[in-house]
Every structure is written in structure tokens, then in C-alpha cells.
Design a protein around this motif. Structure first.
Motif, mmCIF file in Angstrom:
data_model
loop_
_atom_site.group_PDB
_atom_site.id
_atom_site.type_symbol
_atom_site.label_atom_id
_atom_site.label_comp_id
_atom_site.label_asym_id
_atom_site.label_seq_id
_atom_site.Cartn_x
_atom_site.Cartn_y
_atom_site.Cartn_z
ATOM 1 N N THR A 94 0.842 -1.190 0.000
ATOM 2 C CA THR A 94 0.000 0.000 0.000
ATOM 3 C C THR A 94 0.881 1.245 0.000
ATOM 4 O O THR A 94 1.847 1.330 0.740
ATOM 5 C CB THR A 94 -0.908 0.010 1.240
ATOM 6 O OG1 THR A 94 -1.690 -1.194 1.232
ATOM 7 C CG2 THR A 94 -1.839 1.220 1.224
ATOM 8 N N ARG A 95 0.566 2.181 -0.859
ATOM 9 C CA ARG A 95 1.358 3.398 -0.955
ATOM 10 C C ARG A 95 0.547 4.584 -0.442
ATOM 11 O O ARG A 95 -0.678 4.602 -0.514
ATOM 12 C CB ARG A 95 1.777 3.666 -2.403
ATOM 13 C CG ARG A 95 2.752 2.649 -2.952
ATOM 14 C CD ARG A 95 3.201 3.073 -4.353
ATOM 15 N NE ARG A 95 4.219 2.183 -4.872
ATOM 16 C CZ ARG A 95 3.973 1.081 -5.543
ATOM 17 N NH1 ARG A 95 2.736 0.729 -5.762
ATOM 18 N NH2 ARG A 95 4.959 0.323 -5.992
ATOM 19 N N ALA A 96 1.274 5.565 0.027
ATOM 20 C CA ALA A 96 0.618 6.802 0.448
ATOM 21 C C ALA A 96 0.001 7.465 -0.779
ATOM 22 O O ALA A 96 0.546 7.393 -1.878
ATOM 23 C CB ALA A 96 1.630 7.729 1.106
ATOM 24 N N GLY A 97 -1.136 8.090 -0.591
ATOM 25 C CA GLY A 97 -1.780 8.753 -1.716
ATOM 26 C C GLY A 97 -2.432 7.755 -2.650
ATOM 27 O O GLY A 97 -2.139 7.705 -3.836
ATOM 28 N N THR A 98 -3.298 6.871 -2.120
ATOM 29 C CA THR A 98 -3.961 5.852 -2.919
ATOM 30 C C THR A 98 -4.751 6.497 -4.052
ATOM 31 O O THR A 98 -5.339 7.553 -3.886
ATOM 32 C CB THR A 98 -4.909 5.020 -2.020
ATOM 33 O OG1 THR A 98 -4.155 4.477 -0.942
ATOM 34 C CG2 THR A 98 -5.548 3.894 -2.808
ATOM 35 N N ASP A 99 -4.750 5.816 -5.200
ATOM 36 C CA ASP A 99 -5.445 6.324 -6.388
ATOM 37 C C ASP A 99 -6.907 6.590 -6.060
ATOM 38 O O ASP A 99 -7.661 5.674 -5.741
ATOM 39 C CB ASP A 99 -5.321 5.275 -7.502
ATOM 40 C CG ASP A 99 -5.684 5.837 -8.859
ATOM 41 O OD1 ASP A 99 -6.343 6.886 -8.904
ATOM 42 O OD2 ASP A 99 -5.292 5.233 -9.875
ATOM 43 N N GLY A 100 -7.296 7.834 -6.151
ATOM 44 C CA GLY A 100 -8.669 8.193 -5.827
ATOM 45 C C GLY A 100 -9.508 8.533 -7.042
ATOM 46 O O GLY A 100 -10.618 9.046 -6.899
ATOM 47 N N VAL A 101 -8.993 8.248 -8.225
ATOM 48 C CA VAL A 101 -9.723 8.578 -9.458
ATOM 49 C C VAL A 101 -10.750 7.494 -9.753
ATOM 50 O O VAL A 101 -10.466 6.297 -9.668
ATOM 51 C CB VAL A 101 -8.743 8.696 -10.645
ATOM 52 C CG1 VAL A 101 -9.504 8.941 -11.945
ATOM 53 C CG2 VAL A 101 -7.745 9.805 -10.392
ATOM 54 N N ASP A 102 -11.945 7.881 -10.105
ATOM 55 C CA ASP A 102 -12.978 6.937 -10.554
ATOM 56 C C ASP A 102 -12.755 6.678 -12.047
ATOM 57 O O ASP A 102 -13.262 7.392 -12.906
ATOM 58 C CB ASP A 102 -14.368 7.519 -10.314
ATOM 59 C CG ASP A 102 -15.469 6.566 -10.768
ATOM 60 O OD1 ASP A 102 -15.136 5.439 -11.196
ATOM 61 O OD2 ASP A 102 -16.649 6.953 -10.697
ATOM 62 N N TRP A 103 -11.952 5.650 -12.331
ATOM 63 C CA TRP A 103 -11.564 5.403 -13.722
ATOM 64 C C TRP A 103 -12.725 4.893 -14.577
ATOM 65 O O TRP A 103 -12.685 5.011 -15.796
ATOM 66 C CB TRP A 103 -10.398 4.425 -13.766
ATOM 67 C CG TRP A 103 -9.122 5.074 -13.307
ATOM 68 C CD1 TRP A 103 -8.469 4.887 -12.134
ATOM 69 C CD2 TRP A 103 -8.377 6.068 -14.030
ATOM 70 N NE1 TRP A 103 -7.358 5.699 -12.065
ATOM 71 C CE2 TRP A 103 -7.274 6.432 -13.214
ATOM 72 C CE3 TRP A 103 -8.530 6.692 -15.258
ATOM 73 C CZ2 TRP A 103 -6.336 7.377 -13.605
ATOM 74 C CZ3 TRP A 103 -7.602 7.640 -15.652
ATOM 75 C CH2 TRP A 103 -6.524 7.980 -14.835
ATOM 76 N N THR A 104 -13.754 4.309 -13.971
ATOM 77 C CA THR A 104 -14.907 3.889 -14.769
ATOM 78 C C THR A 104 -15.584 5.093 -15.402
ATOM 79 O O THR A 104 -16.204 4.985 -16.464
ATOM 80 C CB THR A 104 -15.924 3.134 -13.889
ATOM 81 O OG1 THR A 104 -16.337 3.990 -12.813
ATOM 82 C CG2 THR A 104 -15.293 1.870 -13.313
ATOM 83 N N ARG A 105 -15.478 6.252 -14.744
ATOM 84 C CA ARG A 105 -16.057 7.482 -15.292
ATOM 85 C C ARG A 105 -15.040 8.266 -16.103
ATOM 86 O O ARG A 105 -15.373 8.909 -17.095
ATOM 87 C CB ARG A 105 -16.599 8.345 -14.141
ATOM 88 C CG ARG A 105 -17.324 9.612 -14.586
ATOM 89 C CD ARG A 105 -17.874 10.356 -13.391
ATOM 90 N NE ARG A 105 -16.812 10.774 -12.480
ATOM 91 C CZ ARG A 105 -16.087 11.885 -12.652
ATOM 92 N NH1 ARG A 105 -16.307 12.665 -13.690
ATOM 93 N NH2 ARG A 105 -15.166 12.207 -11.780
ATOM 94 N N ALA A 106 -13.767 8.220 -15.679
ATOM 95 C CA ALA A 106 -12.745 9.041 -16.323
ATOM 96 C C ALA A 106 -12.365 8.538 -17.709
ATOM 97 O O ALA A 106 -12.022 9.327 -18.590
ATOM 98 C CB ALA A 106 -11.492 9.085 -15.443
ATOM 99 N N ILE A 107 -12.407 7.218 -17.928
ATOM 100 C CA ILE A 107 -12.025 6.670 -19.227
ATOM 101 C C ILE A 107 -13.126 6.940 -20.238
ATOM 102 O O ILE A 107 -14.274 6.521 -20.059
ATOM 103 C CB ILE A 107 -11.748 5.161 -19.118
ATOM 104 C CG1 ILE A 107 -10.486 4.919 -18.268
ATOM 105 C CG2 ILE A 107 -11.579 4.523 -20.500
ATOM 106 C CD1 ILE A 107 -10.191 3.471 -17.961
ATOM 107 N N GLY A 108 -12.791 7.649 -21.295
ATOM 108 C CA GLY A 108 -13.783 8.034 -22.294
ATOM 109 C C GLY A 108 -14.034 6.970 -23.339
ATOM 110 O O GLY A 108 -15.119 6.903 -23.921
ATOM 111 N N GLN A 109 -13.052 6.136 -23.624
ATOM 112 C CA GLN A 109 -13.203 5.075 -24.623
ATOM 113 C C GLN A 109 -12.353 3.884 -24.204
ATOM 114 O O GLN A 109 -11.197 4.041 -23.810
ATOM 115 C CB GLN A 109 -12.767 5.563 -26.012
ATOM 116 C CG GLN A 109 -13.027 4.552 -27.120
ATOM 117 C CD GLN A 109 -12.739 5.121 -28.490
ATOM 118 O OE1 GLN A 109 -12.519 6.317 -28.633
ATOM 119 N NE2 GLN A 109 -12.736 4.273 -29.497
ATOM 120 N N ARG A 110 -12.915 2.692 -24.282
ATOM 121 C CA ARG A 110 -12.218 1.490 -23.832
ATOM 122 C C ARG A 110 -11.623 0.728 -25.011
ATOM 123 O O ARG A 110 -12.268 0.573 -26.051
ATOM 124 C CB ARG A 110 -13.165 0.581 -23.039
ATOM 125 C CG ARG A 110 -13.690 1.245 -21.775
ATOM 126 C CD ARG A 110 -14.523 0.304 -20.921
ATOM 127 N NE ARG A 110 -15.046 1.028 -19.771
ATOM 128 C CZ ARG A 110 -14.365 1.237 -18.656
ATOM 129 N NH1 ARG A 110 -13.135 0.783 -18.544
ATOM 130 N NH2 ARG A 110 -14.910 1.911 -17.652
#
Length: 494
Positions: A94-110
Motif C-alpha cells: 500500500t502506498r501513500a496517496g492511494t489512487d482516488g480517481v474513478d476510472w470507470t467514469r474518467a475513461i472516455g473510450q475502452r
């Protein structure tokens, strides 16, 4: 190997004395697996200067780590990560500053989740590798490829090695393709009509990006090359699969609103069928009537060891409607990633500009090495050697298939390097592949070649490009034995 001093830094928010911060920094590097056992640390003088601290501070930190067996000292040669240092955990720490981005919403195209199957990385370690498209080290001309690579590194070719071509290519490779490779397929082209790509797949991607939009329609063969279907799906164009028959894609089954037709007429992928001449002319007439373009993937034409390959569709094209895709990845080795596009100049101009914006151009040294290997005749010699060997393997495999009662669904009229097979009813070739892998046999299930949610599961591919001839018969016998057992179980269950 010495660890570069630039990889050491103190966190600005760290707590404690400088000595403890340095100890913690090095200990965390070891525990995270970033610093490996036996690697040399920077000298105390160098690390102190880099961190902006006193040398005695670094020396004390090293001494504490030495006492705790994180480090070891080798006389006057310096400090090293100890062979007894703690082993990094198998899990991701575990690293400090865990990824807090909601990638299901942030990714525009898969782009993940396609149908492209993965071959085992250790496929060569299996006794019976009936898998397609891998290089056979016993056939490849290592010595002359090495000589050509060294020649391309020479002073004479310094410009080819170091120049940023921007959107251009090695003129020697382009000249060879124009004067020697394409004429063998009945195609004439100027340098302005040829573009080097990172293999056929890259050529298909460039073509799709240039020709198709969300409002346009593409027709492709069903079954077809998995990556092409993924590429078309990612482009968001309308896609219509056209089920092939023994002669390839039926022209009259192509929808009338189609803009681009993708086909493999000389060696259909994966059924290996060859489109006869009358159908090729029908396909050209159909495309002209719809004002559609045709993308011809002419992969594996060099493997025509039974008889001369049929003329390329591009050679029959009289109005610039066909875009031709060629590759050296099959005839040389897949890791080369070197192919080419041939088409009308306006199309190549746009494909060239797109390639330049993505990767500029394939590496100059790779292009020049290939140019030497081709122009010095090594490629032709390799093709003859491969053709002779593949011919022998094909005959042995055909005999083994017949003796074991297996069913061939497709085999190339001119040669090739695989058989398209069909299993008995009730046999799922995905499960068949899993069971055979445990017995040292690799086959390719055929479901991923098909479009749609209801992919047929009764087909599989047996390739003979990478398996020694003396193992083919026993390998096919294992395939037949497993199929017989699975068919029996299916019959009992039914």
C-alpha cells in the motif's frame, strides 16, 4: 550494478532526523523490491552531495542498516544490498496517496476486453505447439540477419540509423518493395504510394482511422482476424460481418451501403480458403457499384509452396479502389513488426500524416537491416527453405489427421502453415484446448475468430509452423484421443 544516485530522494514531508529519513528511504527501497540483493549503493560522499547533507549523516545511516542486515560491506568497494535483506512481499504494498480517481467514469473510450487470444509466453517449452504465427528458430537465418544488422550499424549507414525521417521511410526498403516485392504480386506502385508500418495490424489500424467514421459502414469476413474486429469496434463505425464460404467472402452478401470492405482473398483468415479469380472480379465489380473501397490483407502469400499464389486483388484493380496490406512479420519473424501499405497517393498521404503524429516512423535501423536482408537475397533463400519444410510438415500432418479420423474444415489451396479444423458435435474446443495444454499440446480454439455473441465453439486451428516434423503424428494422436474422450462424454450426457 550500482544504483544511480538520482533514484534517491528525501520526501519533503518526512518526519524524524535526517539519519532516520535516509535509513527509512533505503529500507523502503529494499522492501518494495526497487533495490535488489547484491546491488551497490552510491558512496557516502556521492549520496551526501546529492541529498545536500553531511557525509557523516549518511555514514551513520549506512552503519545502522549494516547492523540490521539490510546492507553489507565489501572491504573498500563500498556498500551493497545484503544477500540476507528482507524479501519484498509478494503483494503490492500500500502506498501513500492511494489512487482516488474513478476510472470507470474518467475513461472516455475502452480498448481492452477484445477477442485477441493470448498464447502462452513459454509456448516453445511445450512438446506439441500447434500454434500459429511463431518463428521456428531452426529455420531462421540468424547468421545473415546478424550480419545485416551489423552492416546497418556501420558508418556508411549512420544517416539511416540516426535520422528522424519524420513522415518518410528508408528509401532502400521502399525501393526494394516497389521493384521486387510488389511485382511478384502483379502490383506496380511509386514510392509515394507505399508506406512502411509496424506490421499488418498497424496498417489495418491506420487504414481504419483514415477511411472510417461513426457514420460509415465496414464489411468484414466472418470468421476473421481477431484484431481487425477489435480495431473496427474501437473506431465506432458500423460493422457488418459477412459469413465466408469455401471460396471466401461472397460479394452479393455485402450490404449495399458498405463504405469499406476488408478481405483476405489469397489466404482467408482463419479458414485458409483461396478466393477464385471469378469471385475476385465479382468483388471488384460489387465494390465499384457501391463506390466502396477494398482493403486486401495479403498475409502469408510467401507460403505458397504447393503452387504459385493467385494474383493479388490489387493487381486486378484498375481504378485505385484496393488498398493493399503486406507484412514481413510472417516470412521473417513476428517480433520484427514491419509491414507496408500500398494505395492511391491521397490515401497514403493521410495515412503517412497519421502515422507521423502517433509514432513518426518505424526505427531506421530496423528498416535498413530488413532492406539489406531482402536485397542480398537472404529473404528469398529463407522462403525457399521454409516452403520446403512446411510442405513436408503439411503432408505429415494431413496423413496423421486422416489416420486419426479428424475433420478438416479448411486448408489452403496454395500452401500456408495451418489447418482449420472442426470438432464433433458437443465438443467445446475451449475446453479441449485447456485439457490438451495439460498434456503438453497447444491448439487454438476457433471461437474468437467469429463475430457476435453466439460464437461457434466447435472449430480449432492446428498450425505446423513451429513444431518439428517428428512430433506431428504423436501430437495429432493426442488431439484425436482427447476429442474422442470428450465426444464420448457429451454423448453419454446427452
Amino acid at each position: 550494478m550500482a544504483l544511480p544516485v538520482e533514484t534517491f530522494f528525501l520526501h519533503p514531508d518526512a518526519q524524524g532526523t535526517l539519519q532516520s529519513q535516509i535509513q527509512q528511504m533505503i529500507a523502503q527501497g529494499i522492501l518494495s523490491g526497487r533495490f535488489l540483493r547484491g546491488e551497490k549503493l552510491p558512496s557516502t560522499r556521492k549520496l551526501a552531495a546529492h541529498l545536500g547533507v553531511s557525509r557523516i549523516t549518511v555514514t551513520i545511516a549506512y552503519t545502522e542498516l549494516l547492523a540490521n542486515d539490510y546492507l553489507s560491506s565489501r572491504g573498500r568497494s563500498g556498500y551493497y544490498v545484503s544477500e540476507n535483506a528482507p524479501v519484498p512481499p509478494a503483494f503490492e504494498p500500500t502506498r501513500a496517496g492511494t489512487d482516488g480517481v474513478d476510472w470507470t467514469r474518467a475513461i472516455g473510450q475502452r480498448f481492452s476486453g477484445g477477442d485477441m487470444p493470448r498464447k502462452p509466453a513459454d509456448w516453445a517449452g511445450y512438446r506439441y505447439p500447434f500454434i500459429y504465427g511463431q518463428a521456428d528458430p531452426t529455420l531462421f537465418d540468424h547468421a545473415n540477419w546478424r550480419i545485416c544488422a551489423l552492416k546497418a550499424l556501420g558508418q556508411k549507414d549512420f544517416t539511416a540509423l540516426t535520422t528522424d525521417y519524420y513522415d518518410q521511410d528508408d528509401p532502400q526498403l521502399i525501393e526494394f518493395i516497389a521493384r521486387h516485392t510488389l511485382p511478384r504480386r502483379g502490383i506496380t506502385a511509386r514510392p509515394e504510394q507505399i508506406l512502411i508500418t509496424l506490421g499488418a495490424q498497424n496498417a489495418l489500424w491506420l487504414t481504419t482511422q483514415v477511411l472510417l467514421t461513426q457514420r460509415r459502414r465496414a464489411a468484414l469476413e466472418d470468421p476473421c482476424y481477431h484484431a481487425l474486429r477489435d480495431i473496427l469496434s474501437q473506431s465506432r463505425c458500423h460493422v457488418t460481418p459477412v459469413r465466408v464460404d469455401a471460396d471466401g467472402m461472397p460479394p452479393d452478401a455485402i450490404p449495399p451501403d458498405t463504405d469499406v470492405i476488408f478481405t483476405t482473398p489469397s489466404h482467408q483468415c482463419p479458414t485458409t480458403g483461396t478466393m477464385p479469380m471469378h469471385r475476385r472480379h465479382e468483388l471488384l465489380r460489387r465494390a465499384a457499384g457501391m463506390d466502396a473501397l477494398i482493403v486486401e490483407d495479403d498475409y502469408e502469400f510467401e507460403m505458397s509452396f504447393l503452387r504459385s499464389p493467385s494474383p493479388a486483388l490489387k493487381s486486378l484493380d484498375t481504378d485505385g479502389r484496393v488498398i493493399y496490406v503486406g507484412s514481413f512479420s510472417k516470412s521473417l519473424f513476428p517480433g520484427l513488426r514491419l509491414g507496408y501499405l500500398v494505395g492511391s497517393e491521397p490515401f497514403i498521404r493521410e495515412a503517412r500524416a497519421l502515422r507521423a503524429s502517433v509514432l513518426r516512423h518505424p526505427p531506421g535501423h530496423v528498416q535498413r537491416t530488413a532492406a539489406y536482408f531482402l536485397s542480398l537475397g537472404h529473404h528469398d533463400a529463407l522462403i525457399r527453405r521454409m516452403g520446403s519444410t512446411l510442405h513436408e510438415r503439411r503432408e505429415v500432418m494431413a496423413d496423421a489427421i486422416a489416420r486419426n479420423g479428424l475433420q478438416i474444415s479448411g486448408q489452403g489451396a496454395n500452401g500456408g502453415s495451418s489447418f482449420w479444423m472442426q470438432a464433433p458435435a458437443g465438443v467445446d474446443t475451449r475446453e479441449l484446448a485447456r485439457r490438451l495444454q495439460a498434456r503438453g499440446v497447444l491448439i487454438e480454439p476457433g471461437h474468437s475468430f467469429f463475430s457476435g455473441p453466439e460464437q461457434p465453439t466447435g472449430f480449432y486451428r492446428l498450425a505446423y509452423s513451429s513444431i518439428p516434423v517428428q512430433r506431428i503424428a504423436s501430437g495429432v494422436a493426442l488431439v484425436a484421443s482427447e476429442i474422442q474422450e470428450m465426444a464420448g462424454l457429451a454423448l453419454t450426457a446427452g
